[in-house]
Design a protein around this motif. Structure first.
Motif, PDB file in Angstrom:
ATOM      1  N   ILE A  20       0.832  -1.213   0.000  1.00  0.00           N
ATOM      2  CA  ILE A  20       0.000   0.000   0.000  1.00  0.00           C
ATOM      3  C   ILE A  20       0.867   1.265   0.000  1.00  0.00           C
ATOM      4  N   PRO A  21       1.799   1.433   0.931  1.00  0.00           N
ATOM      5  CA  PRO A  21       2.638   2.636   0.866  1.00  0.00           C
ATOM      6  C   PRO A  21       3.501   2.675  -0.393  1.00  0.00           C
ATOM      7  N   TRP A  22       3.954   1.520  -0.858  1.00  0.00           N
ATOM      8  CA  TRP A  22       4.761   1.495  -2.081  1.00  0.00           C
ATOM      9  C   TRP A  22       3.948   1.981  -3.283  1.00  0.00           C
ATOM     10  N   LEU A  23       2.692   1.555  -3.373  1.00  0.00           N
ATOM     11  CA  LEU A  23       1.833   2.025  -4.462  1.00  0.00           C
ATOM     12  C   LEU A  23       1.625   3.533  -4.380  1.00  0.00           C
ATOM     13  N   LYS A  24       1.429   4.022  -3.150  1.00  0.00           N
ATOM     14  CA  LYS A  24       1.207   5.455  -2.969  1.00  0.00           C
ATOM     15  C   LYS A  24       2.445   6.269  -3.362  1.00  0.00           C
ATOM     16  N   GLU A  25       3.609   5.680  -3.128  1.00  0.00           N
ATOM     17  CA  GLU A  25       4.856   6.378  -3.447  1.00  0.00           C
ATOM     18  C   GLU A  25       5.189   6.340  -4.934  1.00  0.00           C
ATOM     19  N   ASN A  26       4.641   5.381  -5.658  1.00  0.00           N
ATOM     20  CA  ASN A  26       5.049   5.178  -7.046  1.00  0.00           C
ATOM     21  C   ASN A  26       3.940   5.374  -8.075  1.00  0.00           C
ATOM     22  N   TYR A  27       2.685   5.458  -7.641  1.00  0.00           N
ATOM     23  CA  TYR A  27       1.569   5.635  -8.566  1.00  0.00           C
ATOM     24  C   TYR A  27       0.579   6.652  -7.992  1.00  0.00           C
ATOM     25  N   ASP A  28      -0.175   7.253  -8.863  1.00  0.00           N
ATOM     26  CA  ASP A  28      -1.231   8.167  -8.430  1.00  0.00           C
ATOM     27  C   ASP A  28      -2.575   7.442  -8.542  1.00  0.00           C
ATOM     28  N   PHE A  29      -2.741   6.415  -7.676  1.00  0.00           N
ATOM     29  CA  PHE A  29      -3.933   5.576  -7.708  1.00  0.00           C
ATOM     30  C   PHE A  29      -4.763   5.768  -6.439  1.00  0.00           C
ATOM     31  N   GLU A  30      -6.060   5.521  -6.580  1.00  0.00           N
ATOM     32  CA  GLU A  30      -6.885   5.269  -5.398  1.00  0.00           C
ATOM     33  C   GLU A  30      -6.787   3.771  -5.120  1.00  0.00           C
ATOM     34  N   ILE A  31      -6.374   3.409  -3.908  1.00  0.00           N
ATOM     35  CA  ILE A  31      -6.101   2.001  -3.588  1.00  0.00           C
ATOM     36  C   ILE A  31      -7.303   1.384  -2.878  1.00  0.00           C
ATOM     37  N   ILE A  32      -7.874   0.361  -3.508  1.00  0.00           N
ATOM     38  CA  ILE A  32      -8.990  -0.396  -2.944  1.00  0.00           C
ATOM     39  C   ILE A  32      -8.432  -1.738  -2.482  1.00  0.00           C
ATOM     40  N   ALA A  33      -8.348  -1.937  -1.177  1.00  0.00           N
ATOM     41  CA  ALA A  33      -7.862  -3.218  -0.658  1.00  0.00           C
ATOM     42  C   ALA A  33      -8.999  -4.239  -0.675  1.00  0.00           C
ATOM     43  N   CYS A  34      -8.664  -5.473  -0.960  1.00  0.00           N
ATOM     44  CA  CYS A  34      -9.671  -6.541  -0.981  1.00  0.00           C
ATOM     45  C   CYS A  34      -9.099  -7.778  -0.302  1.00  0.00           C
ATOM     46  N   CYS A  35      -9.637  -8.097   0.857  1.00  0.00           N
ATOM     47  CA  CYS A  35      -9.229  -9.308   1.579  1.00  0.00           C
ATOM     48  C   CYS A  35     -10.288 -10.380   1.354  1.00  0.00           C
ATOM     49  N   VAL A  36      -9.911 -11.447   0.671  1.00  0.00           N
ATOM     50  CA  VAL A  36     -10.846 -12.525   0.356  1.00  0.00           C
ATOM     51  C   VAL A  36     -10.734 -13.595   1.442  1.00  0.00           C
ATOM     52  N   ASN A  37     -11.822 -13.793   2.161  1.00  0.00           N
ATOM     53  CA  ASN A  37     -11.838 -14.738   3.274  1.00  0.00           C
ATOM     54  C   ASN A  37     -12.174 -16.130   2.750  1.00  0.00           C
ATOM     55  N   VAL A  38     -11.177 -17.020   2.791  1.00  0.00           N
ATOM     56  CA  VAL A  38     -11.377 -18.416   2.399  1.00  0.00           C
ATOM     57  C   VAL A  38     -11.193 -19.332   3.609  1.00  0.00           C
ATOM     58  N   GLY A  39     -11.460 -18.769   4.783  1.00  0.00           N
ATOM     59  CA  GLY A  39     -11.407 -19.567   5.996  1.00  0.00           C
ATOM     60  C   GLY A  39     -10.176 -19.353   6.835  1.00  0.00           C
ATOM     61  N   GLN A  40      -9.360 -18.338   6.523  1.00  0.00           N
ATOM     62  CA  GLN A  40      -8.200 -18.038   7.367  1.00  0.00           C
ATOM     63  C   GLN A  40      -8.681 -17.469   8.703  1.00  0.00           C
ATOM     64  N   GLU A  41      -7.897 -17.669   9.730  1.00  0.00           N
ATOM     65  CA  GLU A  41      -8.315 -17.283  11.078  1.00  0.00           C
ATOM     66  C   GLU A  41      -7.847 -15.864  11.413  1.00  0.00           C
ATOM     67  N   ASP A  42      -8.110 -14.931  10.538  1.00  0.00           N
ATOM     68  CA  ASP A  42      -7.718 -13.543  10.769  1.00  0.00           C
ATOM     69  C   ASP A  42      -8.882 -12.750  11.336  1.00  0.00           C
ATOM     70  N   ASP A  43      -8.564 -11.786  12.171  1.00  0.00           N
ATOM     71  CA  ASP A  43      -9.554 -10.852  12.691  1.00  0.00           C
ATOM     72  C   ASP A  43      -9.806  -9.809  11.610  1.00  0.00           C
ATOM     73  N   MET A  44     -10.934  -9.905  10.929  1.00  0.00           N
ATOM     74  CA  MET A  44     -11.201  -9.028   9.800  1.00  0.00           C
ATOM     75  C   MET A  44     -11.344  -7.564  10.213  1.00  0.00           C
ATOM     76  N   THR A  45     -11.752  -7.332  11.450  1.00  0.00           N
ATOM     77  CA  THR A  45     -11.813  -5.949  11.936  1.00  0.00           C
ATOM     78  C   THR A  45     -10.419  -5.344  11.982  1.00  0.00           C
ATOM     79  N   GLU A  46      -9.454  -6.132  12.460  1.00  0.00           N
ATOM     80  CA  GLU A  46      -8.067  -5.666  12.506  1.00  0.00           C
ATOM     81  C   GLU A  46      -7.476  -5.522  11.108  1.00  0.00           C
ATOM     82  N   VAL A  47      -7.844  -6.450  10.220  1.00  0.00           N
ATOM     83  CA  VAL A  47      -7.355  -6.378   8.841  1.00  0.00           C
ATOM     84  C   VAL A  47      -7.832  -5.086   8.185  1.00  0.00           C
ATOM     85  N   LYS A  48      -9.119  -4.754   8.388  1.00  0.00           N
ATOM     86  CA  LYS A  48      -9.672  -3.508   7.825  1.00  0.00           C
ATOM     87  C   LYS A  48      -8.942  -2.293   8.379  1.00  0.00           C
TER      88      LYS A  48
END
Length: 412
Positions: A20-48
């Motif tokens: 994310i910071p690398w994209l911001k430093e090298n491109y003039d993009f709006e960055i849309i993050a997408c976390c695809v949940n396939v059953g990993q045990e991540d806290d999605m609130t923390e990921v967001k």
């Protein structure tokens, strides 16, 4: 004028955290993050939270676990797909649905670009990009690992530290892990060198070590319908529930851990430790049931296809014409793969404990050594004469000199 948008495949791990910071430093993009949940045990609130703090303008957390199990894991299960005799393809099976979801989000956002954190040495870059090309060939790919000056995970950690990006990995425990409901992989660190014995107590997350596994064996019954599991111990469950249940049971018995030195599709070898407790039980039980219900030629030919099918999935060819043609053949073979299989689990081992099916083509009266109206022992004489006839002809034609030379005992 609004900025162009890029959808980033985001996990919150080391690679995607610095992208994310690398994209911001090298491109003039709006960055849309997408976390695809396939059953990993991540806290999605923390990921967001982590994605937004890093500079994403928006984040999607798409839960596709049910579809992942029902449409991807179970297709590979019906095929008995195992790569190089050991790997149940946990990462490779998940990549197509992740890539498909990224394209769907890109369409929703009107994004022309998709970025990912797959390395230039790995298989996942091919898996992700091949699926994207299959669905929407107009989408352009940004793969930072093929562009930036970061050369290693140590470099990536330093990059993150310089920008105050919080990390869960350290230089001491620098493992690269990929988790979904089917498995978790462990690569990097001391695991990379084949001469090192992995520290399983430090690595394992889904599965107990053999020393910690239960001291008493356990019998589990799995019921299948047309090749798909539908019940565990008599209880009807969704595919997601079945895999979750068997992960817990198998994990407690130390089932499904492999140490694999594999051939990557890009040509190099890599070493990893994989945990697939529930999947290992399902693959074993399904294969056993097929032994009971499939006729010999179908079973043998399907085993040949399984190897090629696994290779296609490993290489990212989920939507290839050949793989989809195999799916048609496999679905036909599964029409009679219904029944119940019992397995005994103990200290990493799986043993058959009985099976039954209304489509069983085993009959103990025929297969036993005793008398059977369908088979007369005298019939074997004519059968053996026909089978051995080509060898007799060859021996007669080539003569005694050839036979003496061919079958002469080798001198010590």
């Amino acid at each position: 004028m609004s900025k162009e948008k890029v959808v980033l495949a985001y996990s919150g791990g080391l690679d995607t955290s610095i992208i994310i910071p690398w994209l911001k430093e090298n491109y003039d993009f709006e960055i849309i993050a997408c976390c695809v949940n396939v059953g990993q045990e991540d806290d999605m609130t923390e990921v967001k939270k982590k994605a937004m703090l890093a500079g994403a303008s928006k984040i999607y957390t798409e839960d596709v676990t049910d579809n992942f199990v029902d449409e991807f894991v179970f297709d590979a299960l019906k095929a008995n797909a195992v790569y190089e005799g050991k790997y149940l393809l946990g990462t490779a099976i998940a990549r197509p649905i992740i890539a498909k979801t990224l394209v769907e989000v890109a369409h929703k956002e009107g994004a022309k670009y998709i970025a990912h954190g797959c390395t230039g040495k790995g298989n996942d870059q091919v898996r992700i990009e091949t699926v994207i090309a299959s669905i929407d060939p107009t989408i352009q790919i940004i793969a930072p690992w093929r562009i930036w000056d970061i050369k290693s995970r140590e470099d990536a950690i330093q990059y993150a530290e310089e920008r105050n990006i919080p990390l869960t990995v350290t230089r001491e425990k620098i493992y690269s892990r990929d988790q979904n409901l089917l498995h978790i992989s462990h690569e990097g660190g001391h695991v990379e060198d084949p001469k090192n014995q992995p520290n399983m107590k430090e690595l394992l997350m889904m599965t107990k070590t053999l020393q910690e596994a239960k001291d008493e064996p356990e019998i589990v019954e799995i019921e299948f319908f047309k090749g798909k599991p539908i019940k565990v111990n008599g209880k009807e469950m969704s595919g997601k529930e079945i895999l979750s249940t068997l992960n817990k049971i198998g994990g407690d018995h130390g089932v499904g851990v492999i140490d694999l030195l594999e051939n990557r599709m890009v040509g190099m070898k890599s070493r990893g430790v994989y945990e697939t407790p529930g999947g290992t039980i399902l693959w074993y039980a399904h294969s056993e049931l097929e032994r009971l219900v499939l006729e010999k030629d179908v079973q043998h030919y399907k085993a040949q296809i399984a190897n090629k099918y696994a290779e296609l999935v490993y290489n990212g060819m989920w939507y290839s014409g050949l793989k989809m043609a195999f799916d048609g053949f496999i679905d036909k073979t599964q029409e009679t793969v219904s029944g119940k299989v019992k397995v005994q689990l103990y200290k990493g081992n799986i043993l058959s404990a009985g099976m039954e099916s209304p489509y069983a083509i085993y009959n103990d009266e025929i297969s036993s050594f005793g008398f059977s109206e369908l088979f007369d022992h005298h019939d074997a004489e004519g059968f053996i004469k026909l089978v051995s006839l080509p060898f007799k002809i060859k021996a007669h034609c080539l003569g005694k000199e050839y036979l003496d030379k061919t079958f002469k005992s080798k001198e010590a």
